[in-house]
Motif scaffolding. Structure first.
Motif, PDB file in Angstrom:
ATOM      1  N   UNK A  69      -0.569   5.754  -3.642  1.00  0.00           N
ATOM      2  CA  UNK A  69      -1.793   5.660  -2.660  1.00  0.00           C
ATOM      3  C   UNK A  69      -2.895   4.644  -2.956  1.00  0.00           C
ATOM      4  N   UNK A  70      -3.038   4.834  -4.428  1.00  0.00           N
ATOM      5  CA  UNK A  70      -3.893   3.692  -4.885  1.00  0.00           C
ATOM      6  C   UNK A  70      -3.298   2.225  -4.652  1.00  0.00           C
ATOM      7  N   UNK A  71      -1.980   2.081  -4.989  1.00  0.00           N
ATOM      8  CA  UNK A  71      -1.536   0.707  -4.946  1.00  0.00           C
ATOM      9  C   UNK A  71      -1.358   0.486  -3.446  1.00  0.00           C
ATOM     10  N   UNK A  72      -1.086   1.299  -2.662  1.00  0.00           N
ATOM     11  CA  UNK A  72      -0.984   0.885  -1.302  1.00  0.00           C
ATOM     12  C   UNK A  72      -2.244   0.643  -0.485  1.00  0.00           C
ATOM     13  N   UNK A  73      -3.595   0.886  -1.252  1.00  0.00           N
ATOM     14  CA  UNK A  73      -4.797   0.536  -0.663  1.00  0.00           C
ATOM     15  C   UNK A  73      -5.247  -0.944  -1.186  1.00  0.00           C
ATOM     16  N   UNK A  74      -4.503  -1.408  -2.323  1.00  0.00           N
ATOM     17  CA  UNK A  74      -5.026  -2.864  -2.927  1.00  0.00           C
ATOM     18  C   UNK A  74      -4.201  -3.803  -2.192  1.00  0.00           C
ATOM     19  N   UNK A  75      -5.505  -4.548  -1.584  1.00  0.00           N
ATOM     20  CA  UNK A  75      -4.651  -5.834  -0.794  1.00  0.00           C
ATOM     21  C   UNK A  75      -5.282  -6.964  -1.450  1.00  0.00           C
ATOM     22  N   UNK A  76      -4.563  -8.213  -1.403  1.00  0.00           N
ATOM     23  CA  UNK A  76      -4.685  -9.264  -2.181  1.00  0.00           C
ATOM     24  C   UNK A  76      -4.577 -10.457  -1.333  1.00  0.00           C
ATOM     25  N   UNK A  77      -5.539 -11.505  -1.365  1.00  0.00           N
ATOM     26  CA  UNK A  77      -5.245 -13.043  -0.711  1.00  0.00           C
ATOM     27  C   UNK A  77      -4.453 -13.823  -1.497  1.00  0.00           C
TER      28      UNK A  77
END
Length: 131
Positions: A69-77
């Motif tokens: 869940x923590x990985x899924x919430x991590x977004x990057x440009x």
């Protein structure tokens, strides 16, 4: 997906399978003991060990779920040059899906980065229906 994400998904699936097997073992053991009139004190040690193992795997499943869940919430440009040699950006969600892009190319990288900052700064922009 990242290698780490794949590892966590695989590990969670292994823990889930082990927990399912243990639950099945406990059910079968208690059913057979009841059917045959076996004294439960004879299987108590096995049942306690299986219960302890199930608790361990359930905790690990929860831990892996939280990590995923923590990985899924991590977004990057991501900034890149397109085939025309112009700079563009993509916003990649934690699940590795593109959720937004620049929609236009920029001649200079700095202009592309400025576009990203404009998007980041628009978090309070109103949401309206229609075109």
């Amino acid at each position: 997906m990242t290698d780490q994400h794949e590892i966590h998904m695989t590990q969670k699936a292994k823990y889930e399978e082990k927990a399912r097997c243990l639950k099945s073992f406990v059910k079968e053991l208690t059913d057979v003991a009841a059917k045959n009139g076996t004294d439960t004190s004879l299987i108590e040690e096995d049942l306690m060990k299986a219960q302890g193992d199930m608790e361990f795997y359930e905790c690990e499943i929860e831990r892996m779920s939280q990590m995923l869940a923590k990985e899924a919430s991590h977004a990057e440009f991501h900034v890149y040059k397109d085939t025309a040699g112009e700079w563009r950006w993509r916003l990649i969600a934690g699940n590795k899906k593109i959720v937004a892009d620049s929609g236009e190319g920029y001649e200079h990288r700095q202009d592309c980065l400025h576009g990203i900052e404009l998007v980041k700064g628009s978090k309070d922009a109103p949401v309206k229906d229609g075109k």
